[in-house]
Structures are given as C-alpha cells and as structure tokens.
Design an enzyme around this catalytic site. Structure first.
Site, PDB file in Angstrom:
ATOM      1  N   LEU A  86       0.836  -1.203   0.000  1.00  0.00           N
ATOM      2  CA  LEU A  86       0.000   0.000   0.000  1.00  0.00           C
ATOM      3  C   LEU A  86       0.867   1.247   0.000  1.00  0.00           C
ATOM      4  O   LEU A  86       1.786   1.376   0.798  1.00  0.00           O
ATOM      5  CB  LEU A  86      -0.927   0.013   1.215  1.00  0.00           C
ATOM      6  CG  LEU A  86      -1.868   1.219   1.323  1.00  0.00           C
ATOM      7  CD1 LEU A  86      -3.245   0.792   1.829  1.00  0.00           C
ATOM      8  CD2 LEU A  86      -1.294   2.317   2.228  1.00  0.00           C
ATOM      9  N   ASN A 115       0.744   5.512   0.256  1.00  0.00           N
ATOM     10  CA  ASN A 115      -0.067   6.705   0.480  1.00  0.00           C
ATOM     11  C   ASN A 115       0.771   7.972   0.331  1.00  0.00           C
ATOM     12  O   ASN A 115       1.451   8.113  -0.689  1.00  0.00           O
ATOM     13  CB  ASN A 115      -0.896   6.643   1.768  1.00  0.00           C
ATOM     14  CG  ASN A 115      -0.135   6.434   3.040  1.00  0.00           C
ATOM     15  OD1 ASN A 115       0.523   5.413   3.228  1.00  0.00           O
ATOM     16  ND2 ASN A 115      -0.211   7.387   3.947  1.00  0.00           N
ATOM     17  N   ASP A 116       0.785   8.899   1.271  1.00  0.00           N
ATOM     18  CA  ASP A 116       1.277  10.263   1.056  1.00  0.00           C
ATOM     19  C   ASP A 116       2.637  10.355   0.373  1.00  0.00           C
ATOM     20  O   ASP A 116       3.577   9.658   0.764  1.00  0.00           O
ATOM     21  CB  ASP A 116       1.406  10.991   2.396  1.00  0.00           C
ATOM     22  CG  ASP A 116       0.130  11.030   3.202  1.00  0.00           C
ATOM     23  OD1 ASP A 116      -0.860  10.412   2.788  1.00  0.00           O
ATOM     24  OD2 ASP A 116       0.124  11.672   4.261  1.00  0.00           O
ATOM     25  N   GLN A 133       4.866   7.219   1.701  1.00  0.00           N
ATOM     26  CA  GLN A 133       4.464   6.287   2.747  1.00  0.00           C
ATOM     27  C   GLN A 133       4.185   4.931   2.121  1.00  0.00           C
ATOM     28  O   GLN A 133       3.488   4.840   1.105  1.00  0.00           O
ATOM     29  CB  GLN A 133       3.201   6.798   3.441  1.00  0.00           C
ATOM     30  CG  GLN A 133       3.406   8.052   4.258  1.00  0.00           C
ATOM     31  CD  GLN A 133       4.030   7.729   5.600  1.00  0.00           C
ATOM     32  OE1 GLN A 133       3.358   7.374   6.540  1.00  0.00           O
ATOM     33  NE2 GLN A 133       5.348   7.845   5.677  1.00  0.00           N
ATOM     34  N   SER A 179       4.751  10.734   7.685  1.00  0.00           N
ATOM     35  CA  SER A 179       5.019  11.719   6.638  1.00  0.00           C
ATOM     36  C   SER A 179       5.957  12.832   7.074  1.00  0.00           C
ATOM     37  O   SER A 179       6.084  13.158   8.255  1.00  0.00           O
ATOM     38  CB  SER A 179       3.701  12.319   6.146  1.00  0.00           C
ATOM     39  OG  SER A 179       2.949  11.364   5.443  1.00  0.00           O
ATOM     40  N   ARG A 212       2.099  16.217  13.512  1.00  0.00           N
ATOM     41  CA  ARG A 212       2.823  15.440  12.503  1.00  0.00           C
ATOM     42  C   ARG A 212       2.954  16.174  11.170  1.00  0.00           C
ATOM     43  O   ARG A 212       2.448  17.264  10.987  1.00  0.00           O
ATOM     44  CB  ARG A 212       2.097  14.109  12.275  1.00  0.00           C
ATOM     45  CG  ARG A 212       0.631  14.206  11.879  1.00  0.00           C
ATOM     46  CD  ARG A 212       0.053  12.815  11.648  1.00  0.00           C
ATOM     47  NE  ARG A 212      -1.356  12.811  11.319  1.00  0.00           N
ATOM     48  CZ  ARG A 212      -2.342  12.675  12.196  1.00  0.00           C
ATOM     49  NH1 ARG A 212      -2.063  12.533  13.494  1.00  0.00           N
ATOM     50  NH2 ARG A 212      -3.608  12.661  11.804  1.00  0.00           N
ATOM     51  N   ASP A 213       3.642  15.516  10.241  1.00  0.00           N
ATOM     52  CA  ASP A 213       3.819  15.941   8.854  1.00  0.00           C
ATOM     53  C   ASP A 213       4.655  17.216   8.729  1.00  0.00           C
ATOM     54  O   ASP A 213       4.227  18.222   8.148  1.00  0.00           O
ATOM     55  CB  ASP A 213       2.467  16.161   8.152  1.00  0.00           C
ATOM     56  CG  ASP A 213       1.513  14.993   8.314  1.00  0.00           C
ATOM     57  OD1 ASP A 213       1.990  13.873   8.546  1.00  0.00           O
ATOM     58  OD2 ASP A 213       0.289  15.204   8.205  1.00  0.00           O
ATOM     59  N   GLU A 261      -3.742  18.323   8.560  1.00  0.00           N
ATOM     60  CA  GLU A 261      -2.654  17.463   8.120  1.00  0.00           C
ATOM     61  C   GLU A 261      -1.914  18.088   6.943  1.00  0.00           C
ATOM     62  O   GLU A 261      -2.433  18.960   6.253  1.00  0.00           O
ATOM     63  CB  GLU A 261      -3.182  16.091   7.689  1.00  0.00           C
ATOM     64  CG  GLU A 261      -3.772  15.252   8.809  1.00  0.00           C
ATOM     65  CD  GLU A 261      -4.148  13.863   8.327  1.00  0.00           C
ATOM     66  OE1 GLU A 261      -3.650  12.884   8.913  1.00  0.00           O
ATOM     67  OE2 GLU A 261      -4.939  13.763   7.373  1.00  0.00           O
TER      68      GLU A 261
END
Length: 484
Positions: A17, A19-20, A36, A80, A137-138, A191
């Site tokens: 999988l 993601n970001d 990610q 992230s 986060r991020d 986010e």
C-alpha cells in the site's frame, strides 16, 4: 475477463500500500519522490518510506525502502514529512510514531544521507509542544533566508480542534517550537501543511480533517489552499482561521496530501496521493492486485487570475505518441475508439455553451453552463458525482491511465482527479454538444520507464531485500551533527 488495474505511467510501488508523497526534492542531479509505504500488506498497519528517483520526471527508478521503523521513537511507524538539502546533505524530516505504551507519542525526527541511497537516523529533533495532542505530525521544512529555516506541522490542539504549528531553526538541524500559525475552529485536525511563495504570492496548503475524537477515527478529509501573506520576521499570517477563505485543491474523487518542491529551474512542482477510498473500496480494489494506490502526475503550479493553477509538467509531453483517429458527424458529435486506456485528450473551444457531454467508458463529464459534473462508478459498484463551477469552459485536458483520469479545466484553473474501475482494455470516447469551432486531439501515451532495483522476494509476506536505513545514532537535539 480480468482487467489489470496497475497503472502505466503513474508512480506506484510493485506491491503493498502506498499513500502520502513525502520528501520531494532535487538532489545531486535527480528528483526524489519518497512516499508512505506498507511493503508487507495492502493496509495501513506498517509505515516506512519508499522512494523513486528520476533525472527527467518521465523515467523513474524505484529503490525500495529508505527509512523503516525500529527505533524507540519510531517503532510504530515512520510517518510523513519532507526533505531539504543542507550543507550538501539530503536531510529528511519525518514524524516518528510510538504506540508501545498503548498511547500515541509523536516525535519530529531527522535522518540524513550523503549519497541519496543510504540514510542515517539522527533521532528526535522536537517533542510535541505544550498545548497540542500527540496528533502532531507531517513536518514541512523550508528555508526563508540564510540562517532562517521554518517548519510547518499539522496539529490538533488540546481542545480537540486543528491547527498548523510553526517552528524555527537557524541551521535547519536544531529546532524550537515558535507559535501556532493558524487554527481550524470547525475541524478536529490539520494534516500535511505546506507553505511557499509562487509568482510573488504566498500560498498555504493544508488538509482539513473531521474526526471523531472520542474514538480517534477520521470522518472525512479534503485538501485546501489559501492565498496569504507570510511575514518571515514575525512568522505570522493575517488570516488565522483555516476554515475561512480557502479553496478546494482538487474537485475530484481521489486527491489528498499534496506536497510541493522547487525544481532546479525554479518551477514549483506538486505530487499528491491519488486516493480517498473508503474501506470497502480499498478491499475491492486490492482483492486481485499485488498493490494499491498511486500518486498523481507531477504538476506544475502557477498563480493566474487569483487562483492556484495546476498542469502536467511539460516533460510529460515527451510521452505523447501517435494521434488516435477521431470521427466527427458535423453536428457536434465526436467519437474515437482506442485499443488502449493510456491516452491524452485535449479539447478547446471558445466559451462552450451548455450541453457539452463527454462519455469516457466508466466515467462521464457534463457541462451545463454553470457546473462541470463528473460522474463515475466507484470500486464498490456505486455511482458517485463531483462538481465544480469554473464560471466558463474553454478547454479540457484529460490524462487517462489504466485506472485513473486526471482532468485539467481551463488550463488547470480547476482539476478533478479520480481512480476509475476499468471494465475494458480499451477506451471508447464520445463527445456530444460540441460547438462549431472545436479543436480536439486524442494521442496515445507511451508508458514511462520505471526501473526496479534490488527487487527480490516479491512475496507479500516476505521481507524484501531493498536497501534500508542504517541504525540510528543516539542523538539529542543539542548535539546533532550532519556528518557521520
């Protein structure tokens, strides 16, 4: 007949999988796109950073993993973040997650690389400041001037509402929390913030998230941007309510967590995660596929008519092949049959009248004079609709891949991105209601070349022999050094 959903020219890993997008940067003659990744399963149970590199934004090399969880501060996930070249070294900033005590603990962390292939973790550079929950986060880092670095962090305040936090540094390595840059009074989390100047205009990107705080679950989330004015002396913006004065970044079905970086020629380029699937759709998508999700095309950004416009980077024109034959009946109807789903459609007309309609297999587009309506069948078998209101319709550019459509309206003033559930290996295109003076071309897209390095042991439950980060050093914020 099983139709392969794997994309032809979008970035996606060979399995697991995605993601970001993270850590977008130009380093030592190559573009880097981190992301990610769960290499083991098609769910969110494991988070590390995988990465691609490219010299030209067309041909890519997949290198496997860059950063894996394993230290006390990131044992529950390497989440992230962003990247910046400092003193000739590639510095990546990420959120380390530790849930070993049964409670979430988030730390902003640093890892460095001198060759862009091997990364050494330097440890925690910032704990969660007072006034915020561990939904902190991020980190997105940028340099405003010599000896002046900033970091924007997505956050949730102790009152359960979202915010963007601002942090400062004199060297990009040692950080301190400064203050809350802006807040979201009607949303429980912010986010993936990003702050940059483009064409003389400061722009803040962010994702607003509705959450069920009692159960720590996401209800809904979307990407937005806002034109603003950032004062690097005070570290402030005048408009502090993130829920007001913002514009939807993409009006389609599948677009989230956008991140930007500056190319060596000064262009601002964006990638985003092309998914907003719910659990049921993810399950259906992943049933017969080795992997799930991809990134958007790389997009050039520009400010035009008070809007942030997005268009495919110019390098992608090198992927355009021969034209596909179009038949016109002379009464506003055009048809084209392609034995491939990978093609680009470019439509131009002067201020289209109402009634323009596109049929694109599993999706359709309609212009009623006020709204542009995008309809698709989603992965769970339901029909879904998205709309946008561009005010006029002069041009439509559509990039179709095996299982996606990216639509750019009026030169990218509006965009609509979507994964689609392919039912055929080819694509049937029908356009009705076109005005008399219409320019229309459909061209094949030649697949980009994505090379895989060190790829052995493709079993989804096996540990793959991709290069990974070296063990971290024991490092406190006060004595972190880039060397070594």
């Amino acid at each position: 007949m099983k139709i392969d959903k794997r994309q032809s020219y979008h970035l996606e890993p060979p399995q697991g999988l995605m993601n970001d997008p993270n850590g977008l940067v130009w380093f030592r003659g190559r573009y880097y796109v981190f992301f990610q990744w769960n290499r083991f399963k098609k769910d969110h149970s494991h988070k590390e950073w995988g990465f691609f590199t490219s010299k030209d934004l067309v041909n890519w090399e997949f290198h496997g993993g860059a950063l894996q969880p394993g230290e006390p501060f990131d044992q529950s996930g390497v989440h992230s973040g962003s990247a910046l070249v400092i003193d000739g070294q590639l510095c990546v900033f990420y959120t380390g997650s530790d849930k070993s005590s049964g409670h979430r603990r988030s730390s902003q962390c640093l890892a460095v690389s001198s060759d862009g292939q091997h990364f050494r973790k330097k440890g925690i550079i910032m704990e969660t400041p007072p006034g915020f929950t561990e939904h902190f986060r991020d980190p997105k880092v940028f340099q405003a001037s010599e000896n002046r670095y900033f970091m924007v962090v997505g956050a949730q305040r102790k009152n359960g509402k979202g915010a963007v936090a601002l942090c400062r540094s004199e060297d990009g390595i040692h950080w301190r929390y400064s203050h809350m840059l802006a807040a979201a009074e009607d949303y429980e989390m912010v986010e993936c913030p990003d702050l940059f100047c483009l064409d003389g205009q400061d722009i803040l990107l962010y994702c607003l998230q509705k959450r069920d705080n009692a159960h720590d679950q996401v209800v809904s989330a979307h990407s937005f941007y806002r034109m603003t004015s950032f004062d690097p002396e005070t570290g402030t913006i005048p408009d502090k309510d993130l829920g007001q004065g913002c514009q939807m970044f993409d009006s389609g079905f599948d677009f989230f967590a956008p991140q930007t970086f500056e190319a060596p020629d000064g262009r601002r380029i964006l990638f985003a995660w092309m998914s907003r699937m719910d659990d049921d759709q993810e399950r259906v998508f992943a049933e017969e596929e080795p992997g799930i999700h991809c990134l958007t095309l790389p997009r050039e950004l520009a400010v035009r008519n008070g809007r942030l416009c997005q268009q495919p980077v110019r390098e992608l024109s090198r992927m355009l092949g021969e034209e596909i034959r179009i038949i016109c009946d002379g009464q506003g109807q055009y048809t084209a049959e392609a034995d491939t789903r990978t093609c680009r459609l470019l439509f131009r007309a002067a201020d289209c009248p109402p009634g323009l309609h596109f049929e694109l297999g599993e999706a359709s587009l309609h212009w009623d004079g006020e709204q542009f309506v995008f309809v698709r069948q989603n992965w769970a078998g339901s029909e879904e609709i998205r709309t946008c209101s561009p005010g006029r319709l002069d041009s439509i550019e559509i990039w179709s891949d095996v299982s996606s459509l990216e639509i750019f309206i009026n030169g990218g003033e509006e965009t609509m991105s979507a994964r689609v559930f392919p039912q055929t290996k080819g694509l049937s295109i029908r356009i009705t209601g076109a005005p008399e003076r219409t320019e229309l071309t459909v061209r094949r897209i030649m697949a980009s070349r994505i090379f895989h390095t060190s790829l052995t042991g493709y079993g989804i439950c096996n540990t793959l022999s991709y290069p990974i980060c070296r063990p971290s050093e024991t490092a406190k914020n006060k004595n972190i050094k880039l060397g070594g």
